[in-house]
Design a protein around this motif. Structure first.
Motif, short mmCIF file in Angstrom:
data_model
loop_
_atom_site.label_atom_id
_atom_site.label_comp_id
_atom_site.label_asym_id
_atom_site.label_seq_id
_atom_site.Cartn_x
_atom_site.Cartn_y
_atom_site.Cartn_z
N ARG A 19 0.87 -1.19 0.00
CA ARG A 19 0.00 0.00 0.00
C ARG A 19 0.90 1.23 0.00
NH1 ARG A 19 -4.68 1.43 4.56
NH2 ARG A 19 -5.66 3.17 3.44
N LEU A 20 0.57 2.19 -0.84
CA LEU A 20 1.32 3.44 -0.96
C LEU A 20 0.43 4.61 -0.58
CD1 LEU A 20 3.02 2.88 -4.45
CD2 LEU A 20 3.90 2.22 -2.20
N ILE A 21 0.89 5.49 0.31
CA ILE A 21 0.15 6.69 0.69
C ILE A 21 1.11 7.87 0.61
CG2 ILE A 21 -1.16 7.85 2.50
CD1 ILE A 21 -1.90 5.11 3.62
N TYR A 22 0.75 8.86 -0.24
CA TYR A 22 1.60 10.05 -0.37
C TYR A 22 0.73 11.22 -0.82
CZ TYR A 22 1.73 8.68 -5.36
OH TYR A 22 1.41 8.31 -6.64
N PRO A 23 1.14 12.46 -0.55
CA PRO A 23 0.31 13.62 -0.84
C PRO A 23 0.04 13.79 -2.33
CG PRO A 23 2.06 14.20 0.69
CD PRO A 23 2.38 12.83 0.16
N ASP A 24 -1.13 14.30 -2.63
CA ASP A 24 -1.50 14.68 -3.99
C ASP A 24 -0.94 16.07 -4.25
OD1 ASP A 24 -2.66 15.46 -6.37
OD2 ASP A 24 -4.66 14.73 -5.86
N ALA A 25 0.04 16.16 -5.13
CA ALA A 25 0.71 17.44 -5.37
C ALA A 25 -0.22 18.47 -5.98
CB ALA A 25 1.92 17.23 -6.29
N ALA A 26 -1.31 18.02 -6.62
CA ALA A 26 -2.21 18.94 -7.31
C ALA A 26 -3.32 19.45 -6.41
CB ALA A 26 -2.82 18.25 -8.53
N THR A 27 -3.59 18.78 -5.30
CA THR A 27 -4.71 19.17 -4.44
C THR A 27 -4.26 19.17 -2.98
OG1 THR A 27 -6.21 18.07 -5.98
CG2 THR A 27 -7.11 18.68 -3.83
N ALA A 28 -4.39 20.30 -2.33
CA ALA A 28 -3.96 20.42 -0.95
C ALA A 28 -4.77 19.50 -0.04
CB ALA A 28 -4.09 21.88 -0.49
N ASP A 29 -4.12 18.94 0.93
CA ASP A 29 -4.75 18.09 1.96
C ASP A 29 -5.36 16.81 1.40
OD1 ASP A 29 -4.11 20.00 3.93
OD2 ASP A 29 -5.94 21.12 3.47
N GLN A 30 -5.01 16.45 0.17
CA GLN A 30 -5.48 15.20 -0.41
C GLN A 30 -4.29 14.25 -0.58
OE1 GLN A 30 -8.81 14.43 -1.23
NE2 GLN A 30 -9.16 16.33 -0.07
N PHE A 31 -4.59 12.95 -0.52
CA PHE A 31 -3.54 11.95 -0.61
C PHE A 31 -3.87 10.92 -1.69
CE2 PHE A 31 -2.96 13.74 3.53
CZ PHE A 31 -1.59 13.66 3.79
N HIS A 32 -2.83 10.40 -2.33
CA HIS A 32 -2.97 9.21 -3.16
C HIS A 32 -2.86 8.01 -2.23
CE1 HIS A 32 -2.74 11.55 -6.81
NE2 HIS A 32 -1.58 12.08 -6.43
N ASP A 33 -3.76 7.08 -2.40
CA ASP A 33 -3.82 5.90 -1.52
C ASP A 33 -4.06 4.68 -2.40
OD1 ASP A 33 -4.23 4.00 0.40
OD2 ASP A 33 -5.92 5.00 1.38
N ILE A 34 -2.99 3.93 -2.65
CA ILE A 34 -3.06 2.82 -3.60
C ILE A 34 -2.76 1.52 -2.86
CG2 ILE A 34 -2.20 1.89 -5.79
CD1 ILE A 34 -1.16 5.40 -4.90
N THR A 35 -3.63 0.55 -3.01
CA THR A 35 -3.43 -0.76 -2.40
C THR A 35 -3.47 -1.83 -3.48
OG1 THR A 35 -4.49 -0.02 -0.36
CG2 THR A 35 -4.27 -2.41 -0.68
N GLY A 36 -2.52 -2.74 -3.43
CA GLY A 36 -2.49 -3.81 -4.41
C GLY A 36 -1.27 -4.68 -4.22
N ILE A 37 -0.66 -5.04 -5.32
CA ILE A 37 0.55 -5.86 -5.25
C ILE A 37 1.64 -5.23 -6.10
CG2 ILE A 37 -0.45 -8.11 -4.70
CD1 ILE A 37 -0.57 -8.70 -7.70
N SER A 38 2.84 -5.31 -5.59
CA SER A 38 4.01 -4.92 -6.37
C SER A 38 4.76 -6.18 -6.77
CB SER A 38 4.91 -3.98 -5.57
OG SER A 38 5.30 -4.56 -4.35
N LEU A 39 5.64 -6.03 -7.75
CA LEU A 39 6.51 -7.11 -8.20
C LEU A 39 7.92 -6.75 -7.76
CD1 LEU A 39 7.14 -9.67 -9.85
CD2 LEU A 39 7.30 -8.20 -11.89
N PRO A 40 8.48 -7.43 -6.73
CA PRO A 40 9.83 -7.09 -6.29
C PRO A 40 10.81 -7.08 -7.45
CG PRO A 40 8.81 -8.55 -4.70
CD PRO A 40 7.87 -8.47 -5.88
N GLY A 41 11.50 -5.96 -7.57
CA GLY A 41 12.37 -5.72 -8.71
C GLY A 41 11.94 -4.49 -9.49
N VAL A 42 10.68 -4.06 -9.26
CA VAL A 42 10.11 -2.93 -10.01
C VAL A 42 9.35 -2.04 -9.01
CG1 VAL A 42 8.65 -2.26 -11.95
CG2 VAL A 42 9.84 -4.45 -11.99
N PRO A 43 9.43 -0.70 -9.15
CA PRO A 43 8.83 0.20 -8.15
C PRO A 43 7.38 0.58 -8.44
CG PRO A 43 10.15 1.49 -9.65
CD PRO A 43 10.32 0.04 -10.08
N SER A 44 6.57 -0.33 -8.97
CA SER A 44 5.20 0.02 -9.34
C SER A 44 4.20 -0.96 -8.74
CB SER A 44 5.05 0.06 -10.87
OG SER A 44 5.49 -1.15 -11.44
N ILE A 45 2.95 -0.55 -8.68
CA ILE A 45 1.85 -1.42 -8.29
C ILE A 45 1.33 -2.09 -9.56
CG2 ILE A 45 -0.46 -1.53 -7.27
CD1 ILE A 45 1.69 -0.89 -5.26
#
Length: 775
Positions: A272-298
């Motif tokens: 799960r990744l949680i980090y601020p939304d640069a375009a909207t104040a006080d909002q966060f990106h919140d992504i839950t899923g699976i990553s593949l070790p070796g690559v920095p993406s969901i």
């Protein structure tokens, strides 16, 4: 000695608590782990999270990451010696490490920055361990530094996993076409059948049975029928389906289970990744899923706005070009513009405890020469994975997308093996398209077999424009489904090609289950994923019953078979004896019938085996119904005799495999989910690393795909915006360290079909990565 080994293992455990320095961070990153070891990353920006992901992946899964990059690059022998040499010789010819470097050169700056951050995190994570990961202790080797191209190689490894069998399938098709008449070849290579459930359907004229003028199996020498011509049905695939908001009274619901070879630890990493939304104040990106070790993406997941999923498309994304070489100079070949020198590369394979081996690889303008055609003509491979533009990290963009239609627009440009892409959003919209780059073919050639590309404008001429991809937004049925079978028809099918689609029985069963309800919950979608009804085998059960009724009833094997069929309940359930019997019979009949066509080819190629035939079920059943004498293999007098002897052969096989009535399907289909190193270790150690040998329900041609070491590498159902009601199960556990509390954790839920929450649970362990100045 035992104490020393234990202490070394303990010292190689990942850090789960406290603080750890991480050079390159702009701000601290918090890492929470729940009871399953699911990792939640909280940071101030995506680059920091990429750095932290690399750190955690390395500590939990570096050995598995190392295997993936080495598998793609052909570098396993450096770890395992001559035991891996055959693999490395074959794979090194693709020169994937050099091609990975070419991919890096064309990536946009933002993606390069993500890879830089991830690389730095990986190398700091592995360096922070007190003792190197335990597999390197067992193999007495050292982990090699991680480089940016290694992440590209991990993606390339998935291209091999999902495409490689289709690539070599074409060589067998070429042999088939060269030997058999055109009507026979078309009959065997039919692209469609009555089990298909395409999303975009058009009438398709199917080839007729070839006549005795074109082939007569009764005239063949009986010796030609020796051998096993049938390719196994197990192939990398997945199920994915979605229902729109009109059927949920809320957001869309998306279900996904990706079928791959299973191992411990699992391929995927719950993230799960949680980090601020640069375009909207006080909002966060919140992504839950699976990553593949070796690559920095969901890879797949939900971001509170959309949920997305993949299934392998099994389209045709590789071609073989026939190469004409200069008789006086074998390093020259006839290209599309005249005679050209081949590019000669030398690749050195480093072999543990042995001398290095150097390979010479010849490349043409279309690709490397990797095989020969049926007539010994050299063949060069054109494959999307060999093109730098086909691999990228654009998948990360889905993390911030808010609508299904927007996600579907991005999908065609994703740098992944071409996949069916199903996405739903919190407003109830659903979309399907294809993700990944599709080549444009030009010229009049058959892409299913090797062809001459020397004629101008023959071959590949770029990439299909995203606006030409097949696309469905909010279908009238409010339902979408995909299960590796033919998804489209007509001109769209020509664009996609046929790389060996699955039969379609799974897709049909999923479609019909979706159409049987008008309201859906997460539980309803999971029930479809776990459906182990053997609908495909129903008529085989009837056929076997009729065959046994016509047999001599006093024969012991006939009586035993009849009695054992009594527990038939139409499911691939673990306690069913009848399912095992009917399944064995279907395979025996199918193998025997198709062996007739393979025997025809064996007149010229004694070792020939049929490639995977997408519609083998349709082909065989058509013959069983019509009973053409000229298509009956010569060892049999009539079709009734063939069916009887196949039943007898099935009985003999099962007697050798523990008895007809003594072993249930679950005993045969018991889990064999192993650690990569366990096969080389004593059994008492291997048992410590491997998952339990649980009896498993399900089989290939039904939604619950399952064999001992192949099946759902994850199962998830989620409604974006309502992630707290979703579920996510996976086999093999999260951690790669056997002393970790997360090794194998959650596996039992996957076995038993229990619903593990989609969102990570309460944090049991928390770690803080703090910024330090890099040296």
């Amino acid at each position: 000695m035992v104490l020393i080994i234990f202490l070394l293992l303990r010292a190689s455990l990942p850090q789960y608590d406290g603080e750890a320095p991480l050079a390159g961070l702009s701000a601290p990153v918090f890492i929470d782990r729940d009871a399953l070891g699911s990792v939640t990353f909280k940071g101030e920006n995506r680059l920091d999270l990429a750095l932290a992901m690399g750190y955690v992946h390395a500590q939990e899964r570096f050995f598995e990451m190392d295997l993936m990059r080495r598998q793609a690059a052909g570098e396993l022998s450096e770890l395992f010696g001559t035991a891996s040499l055959a693999h490395d010789r074959k794979t090194r010819a693709f020169r994937m490490r050099a091609r990975a470097t070419a991919v890096l050169h064309q990536l946009p700056k933002t993606q390069k920055q993500l890879l830089d951050a991830y690389r730095d995190g990986v190398n700091q994570g592995i360096a922070a361990l007190t003792v190197r990961p335990f597999p390197y202790l067992l193999t007495q080797t050292q982990p090699a530094v991680w480089r940016n191209e290694d992440s590209i190689l991990v993606i390339a490894a998935m291209f091999f996993t999902l495409n490689e069998s289709n690539i070599y399938r074409e060589l067998a098709l070429s042999n088939l076409r060269a030997t058999l008449s055109e009507p026979v070849y078309r009959f065997l290579n039919t692209p469609a059948g009555n089990w298909d459930a395409p999303l975009i359907d058009e009438p398709i004229i199917l080839p007729e049975l070839p006549s005795a003028v074109h082939i007569n199996l009764q005239a063949l020498d009986k010796k030609l029928f020796n051998g096993n011509p049938l390719a196994i049905e197990q192939l990398p695939g997945s199920n994915s389906f979605a229902v729109a908001g009109g059927l949920t009274d809320g957001p869309a619901i998306v279900a996904n289970d990706m079928h791959l070879t299973l191992r411990a630890p699992n391929l995927w990493f719950r993230t799960r990744l949680i980090y601020p939304d640069a375009a909207t104040a006080d909002q966060f990106h919140d992504i839950t899923g699976i990553s593949l070790p070796g690559v920095p993406s969901i890879v797949i997941g939900s971001n509170r706005h959309i949920a997305w999923s993949f299934t392998n498309s099994h389209g045709d994304f590789s071609d073989w070009a026939r190469i004409k070489t200069d008789a006086d100079n074998q390093t020259r070949y006839l290209s599309s513009t005249g005679w050209q020198p081949m590019k000669i590369h030398h690749e050195t394979i480093r072999i543990r405890d042995s001398i290095d081996e150097t390979l010479q690889i010849s490349e043409t303008e279309w690709g490397p020469i990797l095989a020969q055609d049926h007539d010994k003509t050299p063949l060069a491979l054109a494959w999307t994975a060999l093109q730098p533009e086909a691999i990228n990290l654009k998948l990360i963009e889905l993390e911030q997308v808010r609508t299904a239609q927007h996600a579907a627009k991005i999908a065609p440009l994703l740098g992944i093996p071409v996949q069916n892409f199903i996405v739903g959003d919190r407003h109830g919209n659903i979309s399907w398209t294809l993700a990944g780059r599709i080549p444009i073919r030009s010229g009049m050639y058959d892409p299913h077999v090797p062809a001459d590309w020397t004629t101008a404008s023959t071959g590949w001429s770029g990439w299909l424009e995203p606006e030409r991809y097949p696309l469905i937004n909010n279908p009238a049925t409010q339902r979408l489904w995909s299960a590796n079978s033919r998804p489209v028809s007509g001109s769209l099918l020509n664009l996609l090609g046929n790389g060996g689609f699955d039969l379609g029985a799974r897709a049909t069963q999923i479609r019909d289950s979706l159409l049987a309800r008008n309201q859906f919950t997460v539980a309803d979608m999971q029930a479809i994923q776990l459906d182990n009804r053997a609908l495909l085998l129903t008529r085989w059960h009837q056929l076997l019953s009729i065959t046994l009724e016509s047999a001599e009833s006093k024969l012991p094997w006939v009586l035993t078979m009849k009695n054992a069929l009594a527990d038939w309940n139409g499911h691939a359930s673990t306690d069913s004896i009848a399912y095992r019997i009917v399944r064995t019979y279907r395979y025996e009949v199918t193998k025997t019938v198709l062996n007739g066509f393979a025997a025809s080819v064996r007149q010229n190629d004694a070792a020939f085996e049929l490639p995977r035939l997408s519609q083998a079920e349709v082909i065989v059943w058509q013959l069983l119904e019509q009973k053409p004498q000229h298509l009956l293999p010569s060892p049999y007098k009539n079709w009734e005799e063939l069916l009887y002897l196949c039943a007898q052969q099935s009985a003999e096989q099962m007697e050798q495999d523990g008895g007809i009535a003594e072993r249930s399907w679950g005993e045969v289909n018991a889990a064999l989910i192993r650690h990569p190193l366990s096969q080389k270790l004593p059994s008492w150690v291997a048992q410590w690393l491997d998952m339990p040998s649980d009896p498993l329900p399900g089989d290939h041609n039904m939604p619950r795909v399952q064999s001992p070491n192949f099946g759902a590498s994850q199962r998830s159902v989620v409604a974006p915006g309502q992630e707290e009601h979703g579920y996510f199960d996976m086999p093999g556990g999260q951690s790669g360290h056997p002393l970790s509390p997360y090794y194998g954790r959650g596996h039992a839920d996957w076995v038993n079909g229990n619903r593990t929450p989609f969102l990570p649970g309460a944090a049991e362990r928390q770690m803080k990565l703090i910024s330090v100045q890099s040296k």
